[in-house]
Design a protein around this motif. Structure first.
Motif, PDB file in Angstrom:
ATOM      1  N   VAL A   1       0.841  -1.205   0.000  1.00 32.10           N
ATOM      2  CA  VAL A   1       0.000   0.000   0.000  1.00 32.10           C
ATOM      3  C   VAL A   1       0.873   1.251   0.000  1.00 32.10           C
ATOM      4  O   VAL A   1       0.649   2.193  -0.778  1.00 32.10           O
ATOM      5  CB  VAL A   1      -0.941  -0.008   1.221  1.00 32.10           C
ATOM      6  CG1 VAL A   1      -1.666   1.328   1.343  1.00 32.10           C
ATOM      7  CG2 VAL A   1      -1.952  -1.144   1.107  1.00 32.10           C
ATOM      8  N   LEU A   2       1.880   1.290   0.877  1.00 22.49           N
ATOM      9  CA  LEU A   2       2.752   2.458   0.952  1.00 22.49           C
ATOM     10  C   LEU A   2       3.580   2.614  -0.315  1.00 22.49           C
ATOM     11  O   LEU A   2       3.777   3.737  -0.810  1.00 22.49           O
ATOM     12  CB  LEU A   2       3.677   2.335   2.168  1.00 22.49           C
ATOM     13  CG  LEU A   2       3.014   2.469   3.541  1.00 22.49           C
ATOM     14  CD1 LEU A   2       3.993   2.131   4.641  1.00 22.49           C
ATOM     15  CD2 LEU A   2       2.468   3.886   3.735  1.00 22.49           C
ATOM     16  N   TYR A   3       4.062   1.509  -0.867  1.00 28.90           N
ATOM     17  CA  TYR A   3       4.895   1.567  -2.063  1.00 28.90           C
ATOM     18  C   TYR A   3       4.117   2.146  -3.244  1.00 28.90           C
ATOM     19  O   TYR A   3       4.653   2.985  -3.999  1.00 28.90           O
ATOM     20  CB  TYR A   3       5.405   0.164  -2.396  1.00 28.90           C
ATOM     21  CG  TYR A   3       6.199   0.088  -3.683  1.00 28.90           C
ATOM     22  CD1 TYR A   3       7.538   0.460  -3.711  1.00 28.90           C
ATOM     23  CD2 TYR A   3       5.597  -0.320  -4.868  1.00 28.90           C
ATOM     24  CE1 TYR A   3       8.270   0.415  -4.891  1.00 28.90           C
ATOM     25  CE2 TYR A   3       6.319  -0.374  -6.049  1.00 28.90           C
ATOM     26  CZ  TYR A   3       7.645  -0.004  -6.061  1.00 28.90           C
ATOM     27  OH  TYR A   3       8.352  -0.054  -7.241  1.00 28.90           O
ATOM     28  N   ARG A   4       2.889   1.718  -3.410  1.00 25.32           N
ATOM     29  CA  ARG A   4       2.101   2.168  -4.561  1.00 25.32           C
ATOM     30  C   ARG A   4       1.588   3.592  -4.416  1.00 25.32           C
ATOM     31  O   ARG A   4       1.101   4.169  -5.371  1.00 25.32           O
ATOM     32  CB  ARG A   4       0.948   1.198  -4.799  1.00 25.32           C
ATOM     33  CG  ARG A   4       1.451  -0.146  -5.344  1.00 25.32           C
ATOM     34  CD  ARG A   4       0.365  -1.161  -5.532  1.00 25.32           C
ATOM     35  NE  ARG A   4       0.888  -2.366  -6.167  1.00 25.32           N
ATOM     36  CZ  ARG A   4       0.216  -3.500  -6.325  1.00 25.32           C
ATOM     37  NH1 ARG A   4      -1.058  -3.574  -5.886  1.00 25.32           N
ATOM     38  NH2 ARG A   4       0.766  -4.547  -6.908  1.00 25.32           N
ATOM     39  N   THR A   5       1.706   4.145  -3.211  1.00 26.81           N
ATOM     40  CA  THR A   5       1.386   5.556  -3.024  1.00 26.81           C
ATOM     41  C   THR A   5       2.646   6.416  -2.969  1.00 26.81           C
ATOM     42  O   THR A   5       2.574   7.612  -2.667  1.00 26.81           O
ATOM     43  CB  THR A   5       0.561   5.757  -1.740  1.00 26.81           C
ATOM     44  OG1 THR A   5       1.297   5.254  -0.616  1.00 26.81           O
ATOM     45  CG2 THR A   5      -0.785   5.035  -1.846  1.00 26.81           C
ATOM     46  N   GLY A   6       3.803   5.788  -3.253  1.00 29.81           N
ATOM     47  CA  GLY A   6       5.058   6.530  -3.289  1.00 29.81           C
ATOM     48  C   GLY A   6       5.722   6.737  -1.950  1.00 29.81           C
ATOM     49  O   GLY A   6       6.624   7.571  -1.823  1.00 29.81           O
ATOM     50  N   HIS A   7       5.307   5.986  -0.915  1.00 29.00           N
ATOM     51  CA  HIS A   7       5.880   6.159   0.421  1.00 29.00           C
ATOM     52  C   HIS A   7       6.512   4.871   0.956  1.00 29.00           C
ATOM     53  O   HIS A   7       6.564   4.653   2.173  1.00 29.00           O
ATOM     54  CB  HIS A   7       4.800   6.640   1.402  1.00 29.00           C
ATOM     55  CG  HIS A   7       4.193   7.955   1.032  1.00 29.00           C
ATOM     56  ND1 HIS A   7       3.029   8.052   0.296  1.00 29.00           N
ATOM     57  CD2 HIS A   7       4.605   9.229   1.263  1.00 29.00           C
ATOM     58  CE1 HIS A   7       2.730   9.330   0.105  1.00 29.00           C
ATOM     59  NE2 HIS A   7       3.680  10.064   0.678  1.00 29.00           N
ATOM     60  N   GLY A   8       7.005   4.039   0.057  1.00 34.23           N
ATOM     61  CA  GLY A   8       7.612   2.790   0.499  1.00 34.23           C
ATOM     62  C   GLY A   8       8.811   2.984   1.407  1.00 34.23           C
ATOM     63  O   GLY A   8       9.066   2.161   2.292  1.00 34.23           O
ATOM     64  N   HIS A   9       9.543   4.096   1.202  1.00 40.82           N
ATOM     65  CA  HIS A   9      10.729   4.333   2.025  1.00 40.82           C
ATOM     66  C   HIS A   9      10.378   4.514   3.496  1.00 40.82           C
ATOM     67  O   HIS A   9      11.171   4.190   4.377  1.00 40.82           O
ATOM     68  CB  HIS A   9      11.477   5.565   1.518  1.00 40.82           C
ATOM     69  CG  HIS A   9      10.696   6.836   1.652  1.00 40.82           C
ATOM     70  ND1 HIS A   9       9.633   7.159   0.831  1.00 40.82           N
ATOM     71  CD2 HIS A   9      10.828   7.873   2.532  1.00 40.82           C
ATOM     72  CE1 HIS A   9       9.154   8.332   1.189  1.00 40.82           C
ATOM     73  NE2 HIS A   9       9.847   8.781   2.202  1.00 40.82           N
ATOM     74  N   ILE A  10       9.177   5.028   3.783  1.00 41.96           N
ATOM     75  CA  ILE A  10       8.764   5.212   5.175  1.00 41.96           C
ATOM     76  C   ILE A  10       8.683   3.860   5.892  1.00 41.96           C
ATOM     77  O   ILE A  10       9.060   3.734   7.062  1.00 41.96           O
ATOM     78  CB  ILE A  10       7.408   5.945   5.233  1.00 41.96           C
ATOM     79  CG1 ILE A  10       7.557   7.363   4.668  1.00 41.96           C
ATOM     80  CG2 ILE A  10       6.863   5.982   6.654  1.00 41.96           C
ATOM     81  CD1 ILE A  10       6.264   8.147   4.624  1.00 41.96           C
ATOM     82  N   TYR A  11       8.189   2.858   5.179  1.00 46.77           N
ATOM     83  CA  TYR A  11       8.081   1.514   5.747  1.00 46.77           C
ATOM     84  C   TYR A  11       9.442   1.011   6.203  1.00 46.77           C
ATOM     85  O   TYR A  11       9.608   0.544   7.333  1.00 46.77           O
ATOM     86  CB  TYR A  11       7.477   0.585   4.698  1.00 46.77           C
ATOM     87  CG  TYR A  11       7.315  -0.854   5.150  1.00 46.77           C
ATOM     88  CD1 TYR A  11       6.231  -1.243   5.906  1.00 46.77           C
ATOM     89  CD2 TYR A  11       8.266  -1.819   4.801  1.00 46.77           C
ATOM     90  CE1 TYR A  11       6.071  -2.561   6.312  1.00 46.77           C
ATOM     91  CE2 TYR A  11       8.124  -3.135   5.205  1.00 46.77           C
ATOM     92  CZ  TYR A  11       7.026  -3.503   5.958  1.00 46.77           C
ATOM     93  OH  TYR A  11       6.883  -4.804   6.359  1.00 46.77           O
TER      94      TYR A  11
END
Length: 450
Positions: A403-413
Motif C-alpha cells: 500500500v505504501l509503495y504504490r502511493t510513493g511512500h515505500g521508504h517510510i516503511y
C-alpha cells in the motif's frame, strides 16, 4: 523391558538442563562410545547428523523453491491475497504444533515427522488447483502445520542429542549449511518451473521434495525413539513463563528473536514484492534471492568458529541474535535511504547475507539453554516467538508495504522498521556489557575469595 522401551527409557529427559527422569538412565548420544551394545541398529551421531542434513536439504529445497514466488502466485489468484496468505502460512508453520503440544509428549519421532512432511506436500501440491476464496488459505494452513511439526521435532531431537551450547551450535550450524545449500538452489528452480505463470509444475516439484524428505528419515531415525516428557498439559507452563519474565537473559532472547524474525520475514514478503516491481529480469531476481543462502553456505562455518570461541569465554548466544537483528535493521535503513532500487537492494541483501549466519542456528541454541521444565517447552516458546515475529512481519510486508509503495511512500516503511529495531535491540547488548562488567573479578571493588 523390550528393546524399544529400554532405548526410550535411556533417551528420555525432563529438564532443559539435561536432568533425566531416571538418574540411572544414560544418553547414548552424549558420547558415541556410550551407545549400548544390547540395542542393535542404534545409529551413531554421525549417521543421524548425515540423515538429518539430507532431510533438511530436501525440506528446504521444497520450501525455498516456493517462497520466492508464493507472494506472486497468491496475488495472481486474488487481489490482496498475498498478505493474508503469507500470514496464514507463517502463523501455522510457527505455531501449529502448539495446538497438539500435549499429544507430542513421548511421541515417536519418525512417524510424527513423516506425517509433517506429508501434510506439507499435500498443502502445497494442491495449491495451484484452488480457485480462490478460503481454500488457498486452508491449504497454506495445512502446509504450515506440517512444517511446524518438522521444525519443532527436528530441533528438539538435536537438543536431546547434545547437552552443551557449543556442541548444539555446531550441529545446528551443520544443518543450516544443508538448509542454505537448498535455499541457494530454490530461487533458480522456482524460476525454471514457473516461467509462464503456470504454477502446477512448480508445486509438483515442491510436493515431491517433501515426500522425499519424509522417506529419508527412515535411514537414520530409529522407530522407537521418542520425544521427551512434557511436565505440563499446556505448550508452555506458567513456571516457564515466570522464569522468562524474571530472567534478563531469557527476556533478551525472546525480544531479540521477535525483532529479528519480523525483519527477516521481509525477505519473503516486501523484498520479493519490491524485486517483482523493480526488476524485470527473472534471473536477476533469482540471483538476489539466492545470495543470502549462498552466503550462509560460505560463512556459516567460520561464523560458528567465532561464536564457539566467544561462547567459551562466556558470551551468551542471545548476543549473536541481537547482532544479527542489528544487521537486518541496517538493511532496512539502506532500503529507506533514498538510493535507487538497484544499489539499495544489493546493499541490503549483502547486509542480510552477513547477518544470517549469526541468527538462525543461534536462536535454537539460545532457546535450548533456557531454564524451562523440558526442552519441548523451551522450543514451544521458541515457536511462539518465531511465529509471532515472522507472521506479523510477513503480513506487514505483504500488505502494508505494498500500500505504501504504490502511493510513493515505500521508504517510510523501511525507515520505521530499521529505526524501531535499532532502538529496541541496542539496549539489550549494552545491558549485557554492563552485567558482564559487574560480574568481572574485582569489578565491584571487593577482593576475590582465596
Amino acid at each position: 523391558m523390550s528393546e524399544d522401551s529400554s532405548f526410550d527409557h535411556a533417551c528420555t529427559r525432563s529438564g532443559a538442563n539435561g536432568s533425566r527422569v531416571d538418574s540411572t538412565a544414560t544418553d547414548p548420544f552424549q558420547d558415541p562410545r556410550s551407545c549400548r551394545p544390547e540395542v542393535p541398529g542404534l545409529p551413531s551421531r554421525g549417521l543421524l547428523t548425515l540423515v538429518l542434513s539430507v532431510h533438511h536439504l530436501l525440506v528446504s529445497l521444497g520450501l525455498y523453491t516456493v517462497m520466492p514466488v508464493l507472494a506472486v502466485v497468491l496475488s495472481r489468484q486474488a487481489t490482496g491475497a498475498a498478505g493474508p496468505g503469507l500470514f496464514c502460512y507463517t502463523a501455522s508453520a510457527g505455531s501449529g504444533s502448539l495446538l497438539i503440544s500435549r499429544w507430542l509428549s513421548r511421541r515417536r519421532y519418525l512417524p510424527t515427522m513423516i506425517v509433517g512432511t506429508l501434510l506439507a506436500a499435500t498443502g502445497f501440491g494442491l495449491l495451484p488447483y484452488a480457485d480462490g476464496g478460503v481454500v488457498p488459505l486452508g491449504l497454506l494452513l495445512t502446509a504450515g502445520f506440517g512444517m511446524s511439526l518438522h521444525s519443532l521435532l527436528s530441533r528438539v531431537l538435536v537438543a536431546e542429542m547434545v547437552t552443551d551450547d557449543i556442541g548444539r551450535q555446531r550441529l545446528y550450524s551443520t544443518l543450516m549449511i544443508a538448509i542454505n545449500i537448498a535455499a541457494s538452489i530454490g530461487p533458480f528452480l522456482a524460476m525454471a518451473t514457473f516461467p509462464e505463470g503456470d504454477s502446477r509444475p512448480l508445486f509438483t516439484v515442491v510436493a515431491g521434495c517433501y515426500l522425499l524428505a519424509g522417506a529419508s528419515l527412515a535411514f537414520g531415525v530409529r522407530p522407537g525413539l521418542r520425544t521427551p516428557v512434557s511436565s505440563t498439559r499446556w505448550p508452555i507452563s506458567r513456571t516457564t513463563l515466570r522464569i522468562t519474565l524474571r530472567d534478563s537473559t531469557a527476556r533478551a532472547t525472546v525480544l531479540a528473536t521477535l525483532v529479528g524474525t519480523f525483519l527477516y520475514a521481509q525477505l519473503s514478503s516486501s523484498v520479493v514484492l519490491l524485486l517483482a516491481e523493480e526488476f524485470t529480469s527473472a534471473s536477476m531476481r533469482a540471483v538476489l534471492l539466492a545470495a543470502p543462502a549462498v552466503g550462509i553456505v560460505v560463512l556459516q562455518t567460520p561464523a560458528t568458529a567465532v561464536m564457539a570461541r566467544l561462547m567459551g569465554r562466556g558470551v551468551p548466544p542471545f548476543v549473536f541474535v541481537c547482532a544479527a537483528a542489528l544487521g537486518f535493521s541496517g538493511a532496512m535503513l539502506v532500503l529507506g535511504s533514498g538510493l535507487s532500487p538497484a544499489p539499495a537492494v544489493v546493499t541490503a541483501i549483502f547486509l542480510f547475507t552477513l547477518a544470517e549466519p549469526f541468527f538462525h542456528s543461534t536462536v535454537s541454541t539460545a532457546f535450548a539453554g533456557l531454564p524451562a521444565d523440558s526442552r519441548l517447552e523451551a522450543f514451544n516458546l521458541r515457536q511462539v516467538c518465531w511465529t509471532t515475529g515472522e507472521a506479523l512481519g510477513a503480513l506487514c510486508g505483504g500488505a502494508l508495504f505494498l500500500v505504501l509503495y504504490r502511493t510513493g511512500h515505500g521508504h517510510i516503511y523501511w525507515l520505521v522498521l530499521g529505526a524501531g529495531a535499532m532502538i529496541t535491540i541496542t539496549p539489550l547488548t549494552t545491558g549485557f556489557r554492563k552485567r558482564s562488567h559487574r560480574k568481572a573479578p574485582g569489578a565491584t571493588g571487593t577482593k576475590p575469595a582465596d
